[in-house]
Design a protein around this motif. Structure first.
Motif, PDB file in Angstrom:
ATOM      1  N   VAL B 263    -132.647  23.104 -33.756  1.00 33.34           N
ATOM      2  CA  VAL B 263    -132.259  22.555 -32.450  1.00 33.34           C
ATOM      3  C   VAL B 263    -131.605  21.179 -32.586  1.00 33.34           C
ATOM      4  N   VAL B 281    -134.443  18.115 -26.710  1.00 31.91           N
ATOM      5  CA  VAL B 281    -133.156  18.045 -26.006  1.00 31.91           C
ATOM      6  C   VAL B 281    -133.294  17.127 -24.801  1.00 31.91           C
ATOM      7  N   SER B 434    -137.389  26.650 -30.857  1.00 30.49           N
ATOM      8  CA  SER B 434    -137.370  26.018 -29.534  1.00 30.49           C
ATOM      9  C   SER B 434    -137.905  24.594 -29.601  1.00 30.49           C
ATOM     10  N   CYS B 435    -137.280  23.682 -28.879  1.00 26.34           N
ATOM     11  CA  CYS B 435    -137.784  22.303 -28.870  1.00 26.34           C
ATOM     12  C   CYS B 435    -138.979  22.173 -27.948  1.00 26.34           C
ATOM     13  N   GLY B 436    -139.218  23.202 -27.137  1.00 28.37           N
ATOM     14  CA  GLY B 436    -140.438  23.237 -26.347  1.00 28.37           C
ATOM     15  C   GLY B 436    -140.340  22.692 -24.941  1.00 28.37           C
ATOM     16  N   LYS B 437    -139.154  22.231 -24.578  1.00 26.17           N
ATOM     17  CA  LYS B 437    -139.031  21.566 -23.283  1.00 26.17           C
ATOM     18  C   LYS B 437    -139.048  22.538 -22.094  1.00 26.17           C
ATOM     19  N   CYS B 438    -138.398  23.711 -22.247  1.00 26.99           N
ATOM     20  CA  CYS B 438    -138.315  24.641 -21.109  1.00 26.99           C
ATOM     21  C   CYS B 438    -139.174  25.875 -21.341  1.00 26.99           C
ATOM     22  N   CYS B 441    -137.524  29.267 -22.484  1.00 26.90           N
ATOM     23  CA  CYS B 441    -137.158  29.312 -23.893  1.00 26.90           C
ATOM     24  C   CYS B 441    -138.412  29.394 -24.748  1.00 26.90           C
ATOM     25  N   SER B 477    -132.813  27.729 -18.895  1.00 31.26           N
ATOM     26  CA  SER B 477    -132.907  26.955 -20.127  1.00 31.26           C
ATOM     27  C   SER B 477    -131.970  25.754 -20.061  1.00 31.26           C
ATOM     28  N   LEU B 478    -132.452  24.660 -20.582  1.00 32.20           N
ATOM     29  CA  LEU B 478    -131.670  23.431 -20.541  1.00 32.20           C
ATOM     30  C   LEU B 478    -130.507  23.476 -21.530  1.00 32.20           C
ATOM     31  N   CYS B 479    -130.720  24.066 -22.685  1.00 29.96           N
ATOM     32  CA  CYS B 479    -129.637  24.083 -23.672  1.00 29.96           C
ATOM     33  C   CYS B 479    -129.353  25.505 -24.113  1.00 29.96           C
ATOM     34  N   LEU B 481    -129.875  27.040 -26.813  1.00 28.33           N
ATOM     35  CA  LEU B 481    -130.802  27.810 -27.656  1.00 28.33           C
ATOM     36  C   LEU B 481    -131.505  28.859 -26.798  1.00 28.33           C
ATOM     37  N   GLY B 482    -132.154  28.408 -25.749  1.00 24.75           N
ATOM     38  CA  GLY B 482    -132.757  29.372 -24.824  1.00 24.75           C
ATOM     39  C   GLY B 482    -131.706  30.109 -24.010  1.00 24.75           C
TER      40      GLY B 482
END
Ligand SMILES: Cc1cc2nc3c(=O)[nH]c(=O)nc-3n(C[C@H](O)[C@H](O)[C@H](O)COP(=O)(O)O)c2cc1C
Ligand code: SF4
Ligand code: FES
Ligand code: FES
Lengths: 155, 508
Positions: B263, B281, B434-438, B441, B477-479, B481-482
């Protein structure tokens, strides 16, 4: 074995080299890991204090990244690419063979401490897969026979 | 005797260091004065390790070499069993339009003299005579769009940073290159690092930024080493430092190393990582162009975007723009990977059809079996079936087929590929990285692997659930990736429904 005083001395040396650097935490963690083979728990509070962040924050950063180890690895580290281009060349099959031959799953170390098996997602060797890295050395078109030869060499 | 042998990672992974050793030993034993240059790769990975011997007629190529082939390099070259002919005459080289990679494989990557002799710094000198606005306009006119994946016009990004008021600005080069099937950034950094440095200096002139970072993934030890050495060379040469080539402009740079998080190729995650934080992100706005590294205006560009800038200034925006198709201007280094006969890097104007790339350039599969699917654009890119092989290689053209070109990597699969398994891997990869934010995702991807497992067990009712889940991931998803993991998943499902058909499996 290293005692805490040794660790503290060496971490301080590393911190000195990185003084004044913008966003120094990753370079520091890389340097610590290069020295010790992992990031010793004793190192984190020293780093955190120097960078004026909390210990929890330093730990949070370290644990976010796949590269940083909290425990020492085996004497050898074998990384096998699990990504798509290597899959297209039979990477999954080779990985399953390695797991069976070593008797370990991903991220595990053999009982004798000889080998740690890690997954990696692409080494940029996607036109000569399946790809691997053994103790930092790049290997292309790896197959079951090569895995057996590697294990034979290092065990 | 002058011999070129790549230091490129792919060449080394196939034994180039052993060949280099054998060449050295043999030259000594024969008393031959040897000048062994470790160059970049020409991109023909299927011929690596490939050596080139300088002859009066030109550079003759030999490969793929094994140590047993080395002694004959010191004999009658034309009779060498691995002789390929003059490098410039090889069809793979001749048919390309090498602009960004013009010097890669040709020069000693760490020789300033070689670099200058092949047009190096011509672009930078031209830029030094221009105003900031003129430099930005030249990049805009070239039609260059970001090669990191999103295809955003580079000139417009530079204009935003250029016009922002700040005491400090930064140029950040995204060399995280995490997509499977991509290695153009790596090859360029290993084979012609000064081009990237020159491009970053021009970006600095255009925007008023005085500091640059190259964030290179840790999986690229050779690229890191070559780039670090190139920065030192460029400093010694006065290209970097308080006065760029004797001008009133300052620019310096640092090489930074990632830590194994996919990510972190996302630009805001990368900036957090550079700042020493978790690679989570950031929400946009604010744009990194206005509030990037340390909250200051920052250009974040891919290696190939920045490395294409020197040739644009050397040959002119008009020249660059003449290549390409529609709104995809210039050239693109195709990275041909996976199960292919001829894998490697091939730089060509946008516009070739996917079929021409796969059947002609790549020569079909390595296994000799029929091509089943091609994943274009890395792990977030769609799987294309043969029915879509007429799609021309361009940003809009691939988007029109529910795909993307991404960083221009192509992974070819033969007919043994199981597309359900590929779809599952896409979800698994998203869950791991996943960066885990959303939530859609982080948890959606885990749910996705479970849903695909249900389909694999014959539960057809799980298919609409998978479709719904993909829609949730796309929307929530914010970015990318998701947001884009649904591309490989849905393309696998829609183009290869048989692989998701449990009834067929059960009947077999
Ligand atoms: C999950 C994810 C991974 C990405 N990885 C990369 C990468 O490895 N390299 C890259 O240049 N861009 C990557 N990008 C795109 C960047 O966010 C950004 O668009 C790019 O660096 C901008 O440079 P460009 O305009 O020159 O393409 C990624 C994006 C996402 C969402
Ligand atoms: S989509 Fe995934 S990787 Fe991207 S910001 Fe959200 S949680 Fe992070
Ligand atoms: S996909 Fe395995 S090296 Fe790139
Ligand atoms: S949890 Fe946010 S969209 Fe589903």
């Amino acid at each position: 074995m290293l005692d805490s005083a040794d660790i503290a001395t060496r971490v301080e040396e590393i911190l000195n080299v990185h003084k004044g650097m913008e966003g120094a935490l990753l370079p520091i963690l890389h340097a610590v890991q290069a020295d010790f083979g992992f990031v010793p728990p004793e190192a984190l509070p020293i780093i955190a204090k120097d960078l004026n962040i909390s210990k929890a924050e330093a730990h949070g950063v370290m644990s976010f990244y796949h590269d940083f180890r909290e425990k020492p690895a085996g004497r050898h580290v074998l990384k096998l690419c699990r990504a798509e281009a290597c899959q297209a060349m039979g990477g999954d099959r080779v990985a399953a063979h390695a797991q069976k031959a070593l008797g370990v799953d991903w991220h595990e170390t053999t009982a004798d401490g000889a080998v740690t098996l890690d997954p990696i997602f692409c080494l940029g060797l996607c036109a000569c897969g399946p790809a691997a890295m053994l103790d930092g050395k790049l290997i292309g078109r790896i197959d079951e026979a090569r895995i057996d030869a590697i294990i034979g060499d290092i065990k | 005797m002058k011999i070129y042998l790549p230091l490129d990672s792919a060449a080394v992974a196939l034994g180039a260091d052993e060949i280099a050793h054998a060449i050295g030993v043999h030259a000594r034993s024969k008393g031959v004065a040897l000048d062994l240059v470790r160059n970049g790769s020409r991109g023909m990975v299927f011929l690596e390790p490939m050596a080139e011997v300088e002859t009066p007629a030109g550079r003759m190529a030999f490969g793929p070499l094994t140590p047993a082939d080395v002694p004959a390099l010191f004999g009658d070259l034309a009779a060498h069993p691995k002789a390929l002919g003059l490098i410039d005459d090889l069809p793979w080289m001749k048919a390309q339009t090498r602009l960004t990679f013009a010097r890669c494989g040709v020069i000693d990557p760490l020789s300033i003299d070689d670099y200058r002799a092949q047009g190096g710094f011509v672009g930078l000198k031209r830029a030094l005579a221009m105003s900031k606005a003129e430099i930005v306009a030249e990049v805009t006119n070239s039609g260059l769009r970001g090669r990191g994946g999103a295809g955003f016009p580079t000139g417009i990004k530079w204009k935003t940073v250029s016009e922002a008021e700040a005491d400090r600005k930064y140029i950040v080069c995204n060399a995280d290159e995490g997509d499977s099937a991509t290695f153009a950034d790596r090859m360029l950094m290993e084979g012609d690092p000064l081009t990237l440095i020159e491009g970053m200096v021009i970006a600095g002139l255009a925007t008023g930024a005085t500091k640059g970072f190259v964030y290179i993934r840790s999986e690229y030890p050779i690229a890191i080493d070559v780039m670090q050495k190139a920065v030192v060379l460029a400093r010694d040469e006065g290209v970097l430092g308080a006065s760029v080539l004797g001008s009133a402009h300052a620019f310096d740079m640092e090489i930074r190393v990632g830590a194994g998080a996919y990510v972190c190729g996302e630009e805001t995650s990368l900036l957090n990582s550079l700042e020493g934080k978790r690679g989570v992100v950031r929400a946009k706005p604010p744009l990194p162009a206005l509030q990037g590294f340390m909250g200051k205006p920052t250009v974040v560009n891919n290696v190939i975007s920045l490395a294409s800038v020197p040739v644009i200034f050397e040959k002119g925006a008009e020249h660059y723009k003449t290549f390409g198709l529609g709104r995809s201007r210039g050239t693109i280094p195709l990275q041909i990977a996976g199960n292919v006969k001829h894998g490697g890097l091939y730089e060509i104007a946008f516009g070739l059809s996917l079929g021409e790339i796969v059947d002609k350039i790549a020569g079909g599969t390595a296994s000799g079996r029929p091509v089943k699917a091609v994943q274009v654009g890395g792990p977030l890119g769609a799987y294309f079936p043969r029915a879509l092989f007429d799609t021309p290689f361009g940003y809009e053209e691939f988007a029109g087929k529910d795909g993307l070109i991404g960083h221009a990597g192509l992974t070819v699969f033969d007919d043994t590929a199981d597309m359900l398994k590929q779809a599952r891997f896409a979800m698994e990869f998203c869950a791991i990285e996943s960066c885990g934010k959303c939530t859609p995702c982080r948890l959606g991807a885990v749910r996705g692997t479970e849903t695909i497992d249900r389909i694999a067990r014959g539960d057809a009712a799980a298919i609409p659930l998978l479709t719904d889940l993909c829609n949730t991931m796309k929307a929530g998803s914010l970015c990318a990736l998701g947001g884009f993991t649904p591309y490989p998943v849905m393309s696998a499902l829609s183009h290869f429904p048989d692989d998701f058909n449990a009834m067929k499996e059960a009947a077999e």
